[in-house]
Scaffold this motif. Structure first.
Motif, PDB file in Angstrom:
ATOM      1  N   CYS A 141       0.775  -1.112  -0.168  1.00 20.52           N
ATOM      2  CA  CYS A 141       0.276   0.014   0.001  1.00 20.52           C
ATOM      3  C   CYS A 141       0.701   1.264   0.051  1.00 20.52           C
ATOM      4  CB  CYS A 141      -0.974  -0.001   1.200  1.00 20.52           C
ATOM      5  SG  CYS A 141      -0.133   0.246   2.761  1.00 20.52           S
ATOM      6  N   SER A 142       0.125   2.432  -0.276  1.00 14.48           N
ATOM      7  CA  SER A 142       0.941   3.585  -0.144  1.00 14.48           C
ATOM      8  C   SER A 142       0.207   4.654   0.950  1.00 14.48           C
ATOM      9  CB  SER A 142       0.627   4.504  -1.639  1.00 14.48           C
ATOM     10  OG  SER A 142       1.424   3.626  -2.650  1.00 14.48           O
ATOM     11  N   GLY A 143       1.413   5.457   1.355  1.00  7.20           N
ATOM     12  CA  GLY A 143       0.733   6.527   2.289  1.00  7.20           C
ATOM     13  C   GLY A 143       1.010   7.859   1.323  1.00  7.20           C
ATOM     14  N   ARG A 144       0.306   8.803   1.691  1.00  6.68           N
ATOM     15  CA  ARG A 144       0.492  10.173   0.751  1.00  6.68           C
ATOM     16  C   ARG A 144       1.784  10.754   0.908  1.00  6.68           C
ATOM     17  NH1 ARG A 144      -4.622   9.803   2.605  1.00  6.68           N
ATOM     18  NH2 ARG A 144      -6.326   9.361   0.776  1.00  6.68           N
ATOM     19  N   SER A 145       2.397  10.633   2.290  1.00 10.27           N
ATOM     20  CA  SER A 145       3.835  11.358   2.418  1.00 10.27           C
ATOM     21  C   SER A 145       4.639  10.327   3.308  1.00 10.27           C
ATOM     22  CB  SER A 145       3.399  12.473   3.127  1.00 10.27           C
ATOM     23  OG  SER A 145       3.022  12.236   4.878  1.00 10.27           O
ATOM     24  N   LYS A 157       8.369  -7.383  13.172  1.00 12.79           N
ATOM     25  CA  LYS A 157       9.598  -6.753  12.932  1.00 12.79           C
ATOM     26  C   LYS A 157       9.482  -5.819  11.892  1.00 12.79           C
ATOM     27  CE  LYS A 157      12.034 -10.966  13.902  1.00 12.79           C
ATOM     28  NZ  LYS A 157      11.859 -12.316  13.425  1.00 12.79           N
ATOM     29  N   ILE A 158       9.915  -4.441  12.087  1.00 12.04           N
ATOM     30  CA  ILE A 158       9.782  -3.191  11.391  1.00 12.04           C
ATOM     31  C   ILE A 158      11.086  -2.776  10.684  1.00 12.04           C
ATOM     32  CG2 ILE A 158       9.929  -1.711  12.951  1.00 12.04           C
ATOM     33  CD1 ILE A 158       7.549  -0.339  11.441  1.00 12.04           C
ATOM     34  N   GLU A 159      11.287  -2.474   9.288  1.00  9.84           N
ATOM     35  CA  GLU A 159      12.475  -2.014   8.781  1.00  9.84           C
ATOM     36  C   GLU A 159      12.101  -0.875   7.899  1.00  9.84           C
ATOM     37  OE1 GLU A 159      15.677  -3.108   9.124  1.00  9.84           O
ATOM     38  OE2 GLU A 159      15.022  -4.667  10.282  1.00  9.84           O
ATOM     39  N   GLY A 160      13.185   0.155   7.941  1.00 11.52           N
ATOM     40  CA  GLY A 160      12.778   1.286   7.113  1.00 11.52           C
ATOM     41  C   GLY A 160      11.958   2.382   7.715  1.00 11.52           C
ATOM     42  N   LYS A 161      11.685   2.221   8.622  1.00  8.56           N
ATOM     43  CA  LYS A 161      10.699   3.328   9.390  1.00  8.56           C
ATOM     44  C   LYS A 161      11.155   4.742   9.552  1.00  8.56           C
ATOM     45  CE  LYS A 161       9.592   3.572  13.633  1.00  8.56           C
ATOM     46  NZ  LYS A 161       9.166   3.523  15.019  1.00  8.56           N
ATOM     47  N   ASP A 162      12.711   4.825   9.518  1.00  6.38           N
ATOM     48  CA  ASP A 162      13.223   6.130   9.787  1.00  6.38           C
ATOM     49  C   ASP A 162      13.143   6.919   8.401  1.00  6.38           C
ATOM     50  OD1 ASP A 162      13.768   5.499  12.523  1.00  6.38           O
ATOM     51  OD2 ASP A 162      15.661   4.929  12.155  1.00  6.38           O
ATOM     52  N   GLY A 163      13.285   6.160   7.346  1.00  3.56           N
ATOM     53  CA  GLY A 163      13.331   6.823   6.045  1.00  3.56           C
ATOM     54  C   GLY A 163      11.942   7.215   5.856  1.00  3.56           C
ATOM     55  N   GLY A 164      10.925   6.525   5.842  1.00  8.63           N
ATOM     56  CA  GLY A 164       9.527   6.855   5.404  1.00  8.63           C
ATOM     57  C   GLY A 164       9.278   6.657   4.129  1.00  8.63           C
ATOM     58  N   ASP A 165      10.413   6.334   3.189  1.00 13.32           N
ATOM     59  CA  ASP A 165       9.788   6.007   1.832  1.00 13.32           C
ATOM     60  C   ASP A 165       9.157   4.791   1.618  1.00 13.32           C
ATOM     61  OD1 ASP A 165      10.900   8.378   1.012  1.00 13.32           O
ATOM     62  OD2 ASP A 165      13.022   7.812   0.658  1.00 13.32           O
ATOM     63  N   TRP A 166      10.031   3.610   2.350  1.00 14.96           N
ATOM     64  CA  TRP A 166       9.392   2.286   1.980  1.00 14.96           C
ATOM     65  C   TRP A 166       9.805   1.521   3.259  1.00 14.96           C
ATOM     66  CZ3 TRP A 166      12.084  -1.657  -1.904  1.00 14.96           C
ATOM     67  CH2 TRP A 166      11.567  -2.672  -1.817  1.00 14.96           C
ATOM     68  N   VAL A 167       8.597   1.245   3.951  1.00 12.70           N
ATOM     69  CA  VAL A 167       8.635   0.405   5.183  1.00 12.70           C
ATOM     70  C   VAL A 167       8.113  -1.033   4.994  1.00 12.70           C
ATOM     71  CG1 VAL A 167       8.068   0.430   7.636  1.00 12.70           C
ATOM     72  CG2 VAL A 167       8.280   2.619   6.523  1.00 12.70           C
ATOM     73  N   VAL A 181       4.758  -0.689   2.851  1.00 15.87           N
ATOM     74  CA  VAL A 181       3.994   0.680   2.866  1.00 15.87           C
ATOM     75  C   VAL A 181       5.202   1.440   2.352  1.00 15.87           C
ATOM     76  CG1 VAL A 181       3.131   2.571   4.090  1.00 15.87           C
ATOM     77  CG2 VAL A 181       3.148   0.151   5.048  1.00 15.87           C
ATOM     78  N   PHE A 182       4.766   2.033   1.040  1.00 14.17           N
ATOM     79  CA  PHE A 182       5.446   3.045   0.242  1.00 14.17           C
ATOM     80  C   PHE A 182       4.902   4.253   0.056  1.00 14.17           C
ATOM     81  CE2 PHE A 182       6.146  -1.153  -1.524  1.00 14.17           C
ATOM     82  CZ  PHE A 182       7.371  -0.984  -2.133  1.00 14.17           C
ATOM     83  N   ARG A 183       5.802   5.397  -0.228  1.00 14.50           N
ATOM     84  CA  ARG A 183       5.555   6.459  -0.702  1.00 14.50           C
ATOM     85  C   ARG A 183       5.186   6.439  -2.305  1.00 14.50           C
ATOM     86  NH1 ARG A 183       8.326  10.544  -1.898  1.00 14.50           N
ATOM     87  NH2 ARG A 183      10.252   9.535  -1.765  1.00 14.50           N
ATOM     88  N   PRO A 184       4.063   6.942  -2.739  1.00 14.56           N
ATOM     89  CA  PRO A 184       3.691   6.610  -4.394  1.00 14.56           C
ATOM     90  C   PRO A 184       4.724   6.456  -5.261  1.00 14.56           C
ATOM     91  CG  PRO A 184       2.038   8.147  -3.190  1.00 14.56           C
ATOM     92  CD  PRO A 184       3.148   8.096  -2.295  1.00 14.56           C
ATOM     93  N   GLU A 185       5.751   7.581  -5.176  1.00 15.10           N
ATOM     94  CA  GLU A 185       6.782   7.811  -6.144  1.00 15.10           C
ATOM     95  C   GLU A 185       7.654   6.530  -6.176  1.00 15.10           C
ATOM     96  OE1 GLU A 185       6.487  10.018  -3.694  1.00 15.10           O
ATOM     97  OE2 GLU A 185       5.205  11.187  -4.728  1.00 15.10           O
ATOM     98  N   VAL A 186       8.080   5.944  -4.806  1.00 17.63           N
ATOM     99  CA  VAL A 186       9.086   5.080  -4.455  1.00 17.63           C
ATOM    100  C   VAL A 186       8.444   3.529  -4.970  1.00 17.63           C
ATOM    101  CG1 VAL A 186      10.368   3.705  -2.599  1.00 17.63           C
ATOM    102  CG2 VAL A 186      10.199   6.375  -2.459  1.00 17.63           C
ATOM    103  N   ARG A 187       7.042   3.658  -4.541  1.00 18.98           N
ATOM    104  CA  ARG A 187       6.101   2.305  -5.053  1.00 18.98           C
ATOM    105  C   ARG A 187       6.314   2.329  -6.670  1.00 18.98           C
ATOM    106  NH1 ARG A 187       0.203   0.874  -3.228  1.00 18.98           N
ATOM    107  NH2 ARG A 187      -0.217  -1.046  -4.439  1.00 18.98           N
ATOM    108  N   ASP A 188       5.980   3.281  -7.182  1.00 20.36           N
ATOM    109  CA  ASP A 188       6.053   3.304  -8.661  1.00 20.36           C
ATOM    110  C   ASP A 188       7.377   2.882  -9.351  1.00 20.36           C
ATOM    111  OD1 ASP A 188       3.235   3.910  -8.873  1.00 20.36           O
ATOM    112  OD2 ASP A 188       3.411   6.354  -9.245  1.00 20.36           O
ATOM    113  N   PHE A 189       8.533   3.349  -8.560  1.00 18.70           N
ATOM    114  CA  PHE A 189       9.633   3.249  -8.917  1.00 18.70           C
ATOM    115  C   PHE A 189      10.067   1.545  -9.088  1.00 18.70           C
ATOM    116  CE2 PHE A 189      14.319   2.493  -8.226  1.00 18.70           C
ATOM    117  CZ  PHE A 189      14.754   3.096  -9.404  1.00 18.70           C
ATOM    118  N   TYR A 190       9.755   1.126  -7.704  1.00 16.32           N
ATOM    119  CA  TYR A 190      10.259  -0.482  -7.636  1.00 16.32           C
ATOM    120  C   TYR A 190       9.115  -1.233  -8.341  1.00 16.32           C
ATOM    121  CZ  TYR A 190      13.976   0.797  -4.626  1.00 16.32           C
ATOM    122  OH  TYR A 190      15.072   1.596  -4.051  1.00 16.32           O
ATOM    123  N   GLN A 191       7.879  -1.176  -8.353  1.00 15.04           N
ATOM    124  CA  GLN A 191       6.795  -2.073  -8.975  1.00 15.04           C
ATOM    125  C   GLN A 191       6.916  -3.491  -8.438  1.00 15.04           C
ATOM    126  OE1 GLN A 191       6.661  -1.713 -13.180  1.00 15.04           O
ATOM    127  NE2 GLN A 191       6.474   0.637 -13.106  1.00 15.04           N
TER     128      GLN A 191
END
Length: 146
Positions: free
Chosen positions: A72-76, A100-110, A121-131
Motif C-alpha cells: 500500500c501507499s501513504g501520501r507522505s 519486525k519493522i524495517e525502514g521506518k526512519d526513512g519513510g519512503d519504503w517500510v 508501505v510506500f510513498r507513491p513515487e517509490v512504489r511506482d519506481f520499484y513496482q
C-alpha cells in the motif's frame, strides 16, 4: 531483575494480562491468529489509517516466507510512518502479536514482517519506481490495480 519481579511477571503472564506502562495492558492471546485472520486485521488497520491503493497478494504455493503480502501507499513520509507505527502497535496491543519493522526512519519504503503476512508501505513515487507487486502478482491482480 529481582527474583520477586520475575515471579510477578510469570504470574501476570499466566493470568492472561501483561502490564505495559501506566493504565495500559496487553491481553495474552487465547490462541494464535491464522494467516487469514492476521490479514484481515492488517487490512482493517490500513483502511482505518487511510492507506491508499492497497493490494493483497496470495503467496501460498509461491514461497514459504509468508502466506500473504500486502502493498500500500501513504501520501507522505509522515503518513507512511504513522500507518506502520499504528499497525504494529495495534497488533501488539490487541493481539500480543510482535512484528519486525524495517525502514521506518526513512519513510519512503517500510517493511513490516508479521510472520504470515509481509506488509510493504510506500510513498507513491517509490512504489511506482520499484513496482514490487508486479514481481509477485498474477496478471489478474496486476490488471485490477491499473
Amino acid at each position: 531483575m529481582k527474583e520477586d519481579d520475575v515471579l510477578s511477571l510469570i504470574q501476570i503472564a499466566t493470568a492472561g494480562t501483561v502490564a505495559e506502562g501506566p493504565g495500559s495492558a496487553l491481553t495474552a492471546p487465547d490462541r494464535s491468529l491464522t494467516s487469514e485472520e492476521l490479514l484481515q486485521l492488517i487490512l482493517k488497520s490500513l483502511d482505518d489509517d487511510q492507506a491508499v491503493d492497497v493490494v493483497q497478494i496470495d503467496l501460498r504455493g509461491k514461497t514459504q516466507m509468508a502466506d500473504y503480502m500486502v502493498i500500500c501507499s501513504g501520501r507522505s513520509s509522515r503518513q507512511v510512518g504513522a500507518i506502520c507505527e499504528k499497525l504494529v502497535d495495534r497488533l501488539k496491543r490487541d493481539h500480543a502479536h510482535s512484528s519486525k519493522i524495517e525502514g521506518k526512519d526513512g519513510g519512503d519504503w517500510v517493511l513490516i514482517d508479521t510472520g504470515d503476512v509481509i506488509v510493504h508501505v510506500f510513498r507513491p513515487e517509490v512504489r511506482d519506481f520499484y513496482q514490487l507487486e508486479k514481481m509477485w502478482s498474477t496478471p489478474e491482480q496486476t490488471a485490477s490495480r491499473l
